[in-house]
Design a protein around this motif. Sequence first.
Motif, PDB file in Angstrom:
ATOM      1  N   GLY A 213    -106.879  -1.099  12.130  1.00  0.00           N
ATOM      2  CA  GLY A 213    -107.132  -0.774  10.738  1.00  0.00           C
ATOM      3  C   GLY A 213    -106.863  -1.931   9.797  1.00  0.00           C
ATOM      4  N   LYS A 214    -107.436  -1.809   8.635  1.00  0.00           N
ATOM      5  CA  LYS A 214    -107.265  -2.864   7.632  1.00  0.00           C
ATOM      6  C   LYS A 214    -105.967  -2.683   6.877  1.00  0.00           C
ATOM      7  CE  LYS A 214    -111.766  -4.732   6.886  1.00  0.00           C
ATOM      8  NZ  LYS A 214    -112.671  -5.421   6.003  1.00  0.00           N
ATOM      9  N   LYS A 215    -105.379  -3.799   6.538  1.00  0.00           N
ATOM     10  CA  LYS A 215    -104.133  -3.795   5.771  1.00  0.00           C
ATOM     11  C   LYS A 215    -103.149  -2.800   6.378  1.00  0.00           C
ATOM     12  CE  LYS A 215    -106.419  -5.785   1.882  1.00  0.00           C
ATOM     13  NZ  LYS A 215    -106.951  -5.654   0.557  1.00  0.00           N
TER      14      LYS A 215
ATOM     15  N   GLU B 172     -99.696  -7.689  11.100  1.00  0.00           N
ATOM     16  CA  GLU B 172     -99.718  -8.364   9.799  1.00  0.00           C
ATOM     17  C   GLU B 172     -98.303  -8.774   9.388  1.00  0.00           C
ATOM     18  OE1 GLU B 172    -101.420  -5.608  10.346  1.00  0.00           O
ATOM     19  OE2 GLU B 172    -103.267  -5.544   9.171  1.00  0.00           O
TER      20      GLU B 172
ATOM     21  N   VAL C 249     -97.089 -17.496  14.620  1.00  0.00           N
ATOM     22  CA  VAL C 249     -97.411 -16.558  15.703  1.00  0.00           C
ATOM     23  C   VAL C 249     -98.922 -16.548  15.957  1.00  0.00           C
ATOM     24  CG1 VAL C 249     -97.853 -14.351  14.499  1.00  0.00           C
ATOM     25  CG2 VAL C 249     -96.616 -14.341  16.643  1.00  0.00           C
TER      26      VAL C 249
ATOM     27  N   SER D  30    -106.263 -17.959  12.016  1.00  0.00           N
ATOM     28  CA  SER D  30    -106.657 -16.577  11.759  1.00  0.00           C
ATOM     29  C   SER D  30    -107.102 -16.446  10.315  1.00  0.00           C
ATOM     30  CB  SER D  30    -105.460 -15.667  12.029  1.00  0.00           C
ATOM     31  OG  SER D  30    -105.646 -14.428  11.403  1.00  0.00           O
ATOM     32  N   TYR D  31    -107.997 -15.510  10.125  1.00  0.00           N
ATOM     33  CA  TYR D  31    -108.464 -15.252   8.767  1.00  0.00           C
ATOM     34  C   TYR D  31    -107.517 -14.371   7.969  1.00  0.00           C
ATOM     35  CZ  TYR D  31    -113.226 -17.056   8.406  1.00  0.00           C
ATOM     36  OH  TYR D  31    -114.318 -17.851   8.262  1.00  0.00           O
TER      37      TYR D  31
ATOM     38  N   GLU E 293    -105.525 -13.447   5.837  1.00  0.00           N
ATOM     39  CA  GLU E 293    -104.758 -14.052   4.751  1.00  0.00           C
ATOM     40  C   GLU E 293    -104.259 -13.021   3.754  1.00  0.00           C
ATOM     41  OE1 GLU E 293    -107.289 -17.280   3.694  1.00  0.00           O
ATOM     42  OE2 GLU E 293    -106.560 -18.454   5.399  1.00  0.00           O
ATOM     43  N   ASP E 294    -104.545 -11.748   4.050  1.00  0.00           N
ATOM     44  CA  ASP E 294    -104.045 -10.720   3.134  1.00  0.00           C
ATOM     45  C   ASP E 294    -102.792 -10.064   3.700  1.00  0.00           C
ATOM     46  OD1 ASP E 294    -105.146  -9.412   5.187  1.00  0.00           O
ATOM     47  OD2 ASP E 294    -106.216  -7.927   3.985  1.00  0.00           O
TER      48      ASP E 294
ATOM     49  N   VAL F   5    -108.763  -5.257  13.548  1.00  0.00           N
ATOM     50  CA  VAL F   5    -109.572  -6.027  12.596  1.00  0.00           C
ATOM     51  C   VAL F   5    -109.458  -7.520  12.884  1.00  0.00           C
ATOM     52  CG1 VAL F   5    -109.401  -4.307  10.775  1.00  0.00           C
ATOM     53  CG2 VAL F   5    -107.715  -6.144  10.885  1.00  0.00           C
ATOM     54  N   ASP F   6    -108.547  -7.900  13.770  1.00  0.00           N
ATOM     55  CA  ASP F   6    -108.360  -9.312  14.107  1.00  0.00           C
ATOM     56  C   ASP F   6    -107.896  -9.361  15.570  1.00  0.00           C
ATOM     57  OD1 ASP F   6    -107.456 -11.918  14.516  1.00  0.00           O
ATOM     58  OD2 ASP F   6    -106.871 -12.148  12.428  1.00  0.00           O
TER      59      ASP F   6
ATOM     60  N   ARG G 173    -105.348 -12.198  16.801  1.00  0.00           N
ATOM     61  CA  ARG G 173    -103.968 -11.945  16.378  1.00  0.00           C
ATOM     62  C   ARG G 173    -103.379 -10.744  17.113  1.00  0.00           C
ATOM     63  NH1 ARG G 173    -103.591  -9.160  10.816  1.00  0.00           N
ATOM     64  NH2 ARG G 173    -104.347  -7.525  12.205  1.00  0.00           N
TER      65      ARG G 173
END
Lengths: 317, 317
Positions: free
Chosen positions: A72-74, A93, A102, A106-107, A109-110, A137-138, A141
């Motif tokens: 999921g996002k955020k 995150e 770590v 990676s994108y 950045e939020d 979503v990544d 990572r």
Amino acid sequence: MPLILTRSNSNSNNVKYIFLTNGGGVSEAKKAEQLSKKFGVPISPDRIVLSHSPMRSLLPKYRDANVLVIGGKKSSCRQVAEEYGFKHIVTPEEVHAAYPSVCPISYCEDRPSPLAEEQLRDVHRPIDAVMVFHDSVDWGRDLQVALDALVSKGGSLGTIKDSQDLKTTKQSVPIYFSNPDIVWSNEYPVPRFGQGTFKMCLERIFKHLTGQDLEYTTFGKPIKTTYEYADSVLDKLAPLEREPSGRLPKRTVYAIGDNPYADIAGANSHGWESLLVKTGVFRTKNNENHHIHPATAVVDHVEDAVRWILTKEMAKE
Amino acid sequence: MPLILTRSNSNSNNVKYIFLTNGGGVSEAKKAEQLSKKFGVPISPDRIVLSHSPMRSLLPKYRDANVLVIGGKKSSCRQVAEEYGFKHIVTPEEVHAAYPSVCPISYCEDRPSPLAEEQLRDVHRPIDAVMVFHDSVDWGRDLQVALDALVSKGGSLGTIKDSQDLKTTKQSVPIYFSNPDIVWSNEYPVPRFGQGTFKMCLERIFKHLTGQDLEYTTFGKPIKTTYEYADSVLDKLAPLEREPSGRLPKRTVYAIGDNPYADIAGANSHGWESLLVKTGVFRTKNNENHHIHPATAVVDHVEDAVRWILTKEMAKE
């Protein structure tokens, strides 16, 4: 979003329904709100089974444990896990925010910054379990952080077992997935990779690092535990009354779905009737059934399915 | 960033050096600029061999082809590929910008928008080759787009071969990787996944989709083609003069590096002398050599290595 219909034997005119989906990333309440808006009828959250809904069953074991929640996002899945009652949640995150090295490329950045004191504390506690709640979503990572936990010394991120221990000891923490789908369909002309493909990558890297097969638990259609969970939801909506003999009657359940490998396979092996629509993953020009997981009936769309079911039920009376 | 030293037999006082790294994502000129600044001495771009430098050798074959370039943030690797002379480049960011549904769950929100007319044109042309220039910043998206090309009908994104063809025909396009490293070291206490691990995932998914093994070409240390490319760079810096007999003398080359599996393995199998420092991937408390890829000598750090080499060379005179 397959639709599951049943009715209580105590009230034969009242057909009950639930929604059983391998989607997720939001709470059942949020999904109910989205569906109510979409269909223009109020749908209550107790009719919704998401991919991660059966992960509520893990609560007694992990309520006070430190759980790495992926997907999921955020912080959407952190919120879902909190709502389920998990007390200590870490997300990739947050690990990334505490230790940018770590996952340096990676994108993402939020990531949350700064971390709250209790987030930081949980990031530094050993991980007790990994739970993949939704699509990553990544992947770079999330594969990295999940594997960091799986090969760590006792769940402590930033440590790794000695090379001998890697090959001879069990994985450091258990891992749970909410959805086995290898691919899923959206408007792109070729199906997209789902959580099952993410798991495939994770298993491959784990095998490379340890020489061992990853041990895991998967929820979601067509997995049995998800159908057992759906039964418990149906029990609340449409309680079965014992027959005079004391026997609990068999409930008739109709599952309408578009995916033969998830919806139809799952319904068939759980003893439900299955209705395969032609508006999603499954497409056919004639009325041919699926060759591996044939449904009770193939219908054009959901409305047709409901009509088919009502006709059959009325014939019984 | 291992250092390679040699000298021309025509000018014995002039020791030549190059930098040979599995890093990349920028041009040789940019890397030379960064190193000049770091070391406070001018270093020219013709002394730099990056992971993707040998991919210049692919230019004659693919100059006018449509190349899917993967890796690096934003358009950094597009710029490198353009500088190398490739005329038609497509990046996963651009595919994603043109078709958001190609990868609906992704953080990559800095994709170019709108696309230039020629970018859009290349996105719609069939892909002729996939080149992974650098670490992926979004594994989920890049695995998806690379595999989309590999199993497409003739390289056309948005198509997929029939299930029978998937199992029986060759992969649709060739794929090249610039760096085989499974892991690499940064300040995080456990090594991080590199391009080799990304490739491992790609191979696994390809195998699942097609039942076949992925065919690929890899550059970078310790791969032979990278050492042959380094030789060609050394040839320019320190030309060898033929002996009176007409024979080309053997060049003495010293490779200083920290990674036994890349730097030392590569140097050893290419007939170079190898110096293993203790300041990077390889750590040892005593002077024990690496057990699988023993170096010519183990030294504390780069300065020690240079001293060791000069002592040895001066003893020859």
